[in-house]
Design an enzyme around this catalytic site. Sequence first.
Site, PDB file in Angstrom:
ATOM      1  N   PHE A 158       0.856  -1.188   0.000  1.00  0.00           N
ATOM      2  CA  PHE A 158       0.000   0.000   0.000  1.00  0.00           C
ATOM      3  C   PHE A 158       0.888   1.232   0.000  1.00  0.00           C
ATOM      4  O   PHE A 158       1.704   1.419   0.893  1.00  0.00           O
ATOM      5  CB  PHE A 158      -0.937   0.031   1.214  1.00  0.00           C
ATOM      6  CG  PHE A 158      -1.934   1.151   1.116  1.00  0.00           C
ATOM      7  CD1 PHE A 158      -3.084   1.001   0.360  1.00  0.00           C
ATOM      8  CD2 PHE A 158      -1.706   2.370   1.738  1.00  0.00           C
ATOM      9  CE1 PHE A 158      -3.995   2.047   0.225  1.00  0.00           C
ATOM     10  CE2 PHE A 158      -2.608   3.419   1.613  1.00  0.00           C
ATOM     11  CZ  PHE A 158      -3.758   3.256   0.866  1.00  0.00           C
ATOM     12  N   ASP A 243       9.318   2.893   1.552  1.00  0.00           N
ATOM     13  CA  ASP A 243       8.116   3.577   2.019  1.00  0.00           C
ATOM     14  C   ASP A 243       7.967   3.273   3.505  1.00  0.00           C
ATOM     15  O   ASP A 243       7.502   2.201   3.894  1.00  0.00           O
ATOM     16  CB  ASP A 243       6.898   3.097   1.221  1.00  0.00           C
ATOM     17  CG  ASP A 243       5.615   3.815   1.663  1.00  0.00           C
ATOM     18  OD1 ASP A 243       5.610   4.416   2.749  1.00  0.00           O
ATOM     19  OD2 ASP A 243       4.624   3.748   0.909  1.00  0.00           O
ATOM     20  N   LYS A 272       2.656  10.107   8.428  1.00  0.00           N
ATOM     21  CA  LYS A 272       1.929   9.586   9.599  1.00  0.00           C
ATOM     22  C   LYS A 272       2.492  10.080  10.939  1.00  0.00           C
ATOM     23  O   LYS A 272       2.266  11.210  11.320  1.00  0.00           O
ATOM     24  CB  LYS A 272       1.878   8.065   9.524  1.00  0.00           C
ATOM     25  CG  LYS A 272       0.900   7.570   8.436  1.00  0.00           C
ATOM     26  CD  LYS A 272       0.651   6.094   8.569  1.00  0.00           C
ATOM     27  CE  LYS A 272      -0.277   5.561   7.496  1.00  0.00           C
ATOM     28  NZ  LYS A 272      -1.683   5.623   7.847  1.00  0.00           N
TER      29      LYS A 272
HETATM   30  C1  LIG Z   1       3.070   2.459   3.726  1.00  0.00           C
HETATM   31  C2  LIG Z   1       2.118   3.554   3.356  1.00  0.00           C
HETATM   32  N1  LIG Z   1       2.414   4.374   2.344  1.00  0.00           N
HETATM   33  C3  LIG Z   1       1.600   5.371   1.980  1.00  0.00           C
HETATM   34  C4  LIG Z   1       0.405   5.583   2.641  1.00  0.00           C
HETATM   35  C5  LIG Z   1      -0.489   6.697   2.219  1.00  0.00           C
HETATM   36  O1  LIG Z   1      -0.404   7.741   3.153  1.00  0.00           O
HETATM   37  P1  LIG Z   1      -1.492   8.900   3.154  1.00  0.00           P
HETATM   38  O2  LIG Z   1      -2.779   8.285   3.526  1.00  0.00           O
HETATM   39  O3  LIG Z   1      -0.969   9.878   4.186  1.00  0.00           O
HETATM   40  O4  LIG Z   1      -1.506   9.494   1.793  1.00  0.00           O
HETATM   41  C6  LIG Z   1       0.059   4.752   3.705  1.00  0.00           C
HETATM   42  C7  LIG Z   1      -1.231   4.941   4.410  1.00  0.00           C
HETATM   43  O5  LIG Z   1      -1.723   4.076   5.085  1.00  0.00           O
HETATM   44  C8  LIG Z   1       0.925   3.709   4.077  1.00  0.00           C
HETATM   45  O6  LIG Z   1       0.640   2.870   5.074  1.00  0.00           O
END
Ligand SMILES: Cc1ncc(COP(=O)(O)O)c(C=O)c1O
Length: 425
Positions: A158, A243, A272
Amino acid sequence: MTDETFNPGPNTASWLDRWDDSVMTTYGTPPIVIERGEKSTVWDVDGNEYLDLLSGIAVTSVGHANPAVAKAVADQVSTLIHTSNLYGHKRTIELSERLKGIVESYANTGNNTKVFYCQGGATANEAAIKLARRNAAKVQGTETAGTKVKLISTNKAFHGRTSGSLTLTGKPEKRDQFLPLLDGVVYVDFNDLEQLEAAMDDDVAAIFLEPIQGEGGVNVATDEYLAKARELATKYNALMIHDEVQTGIGRTGEWYYGLSRGVVPDVISSAKGLGGGMPIGASIALGNAADLFEPGDHATTYGGNPVTSAAALAVLDTIENEAILDNVKTVGQYFKDEVLALGHPAIVEVRGAGLLIAIELTEPVAAEAVKLALAKGFLLNAVTPTAIRVAPPLVITPDELDTFVAVLPDILDQVTTNGDLLGNE
Ligand SMILES: Cc1ncc(COP(=O)(O)O)c(C=O)c1O
């Protein structure tokens, strides 16, 4: 079953009617409306109390209404709210220096680390995609990336919901109704070295990897896999992008999980927990990747806003001053041990790192378990049909976690088919 019995109260019902009438249906109607929070506890509009074991999906890292964050935000709001990036301000410089210091405190990270700021995780990944394009052009000595636009991602990954990050998201059910998206993304199975190696060639611009897949079910990358991905990215002049939107800023008991495993990526996506609840994202580039963007290549109006930067600085201070990384390691391990010690037949495994934990069940009843937990005063989510995710504020205490462990057997007894579990089917 649990839907029928859970009734938070009249205020909730009335607010949810208004929600349904005015808020777009992306997440669906929430079960409760939260009014306030303190540390690891929140209260809804009917005054019901909940232990927050999800922290806004791994966001409120230093707890709800953290006084240091609140003060930093309040002070900043009354001094300077916004400048745009046409002008500098102190907070963004201070925060960049702090993140640079954090990254460079790990081995082999060098001394050229620079940060691009945005609003969250998806936009941090968008910046990383564009860095990969710039790198591809640079290594080929060409104006554009040409055919070197292949991005490797993993199944179940994700990476967000914007077009580029959605393409990288390895979940067809979230992606396919929005096609066409970005060209050139190849998905390989997480932790499968052979598939990764087979997908690599000179057209690869970047490998995107969550060192621990969060939304995919809290799947931890092996050290071997992380090291191999790094090696392959280097071999093919591609960027290695970690990520760490969910895993970063102390969630695993480390600032960044990949770095703690001795692997140095070219770019780290962070968000986050960084803002402790304020919306901030950061694309942290290391080494040569730090100098890929030139003026005009990328931008966003609010990136590195003084208020969100001030909040992030307060988060970093709090994590350091209160030795929170150590707390995460100790309390996370304690919780895992306590859940396993229940010896409940519905629990297959407890996995994760620090305070990013999944409780894997024998049956696809995680959503039912989460509903029942809510009725008992605990916020959690079903990260897969068979796994409950626990990602509380990093300041949670063993005593607080004990209260959940105490009710977990009853929850699991109610949602699983006991006869089957006992082998009496
Ligand atoms: C690993 C990862 N990358 C990207 C995102 C996307 O982040 P955002 O919701 O702040 O755009 C998330 C959200 O859960 C995530 O867990």
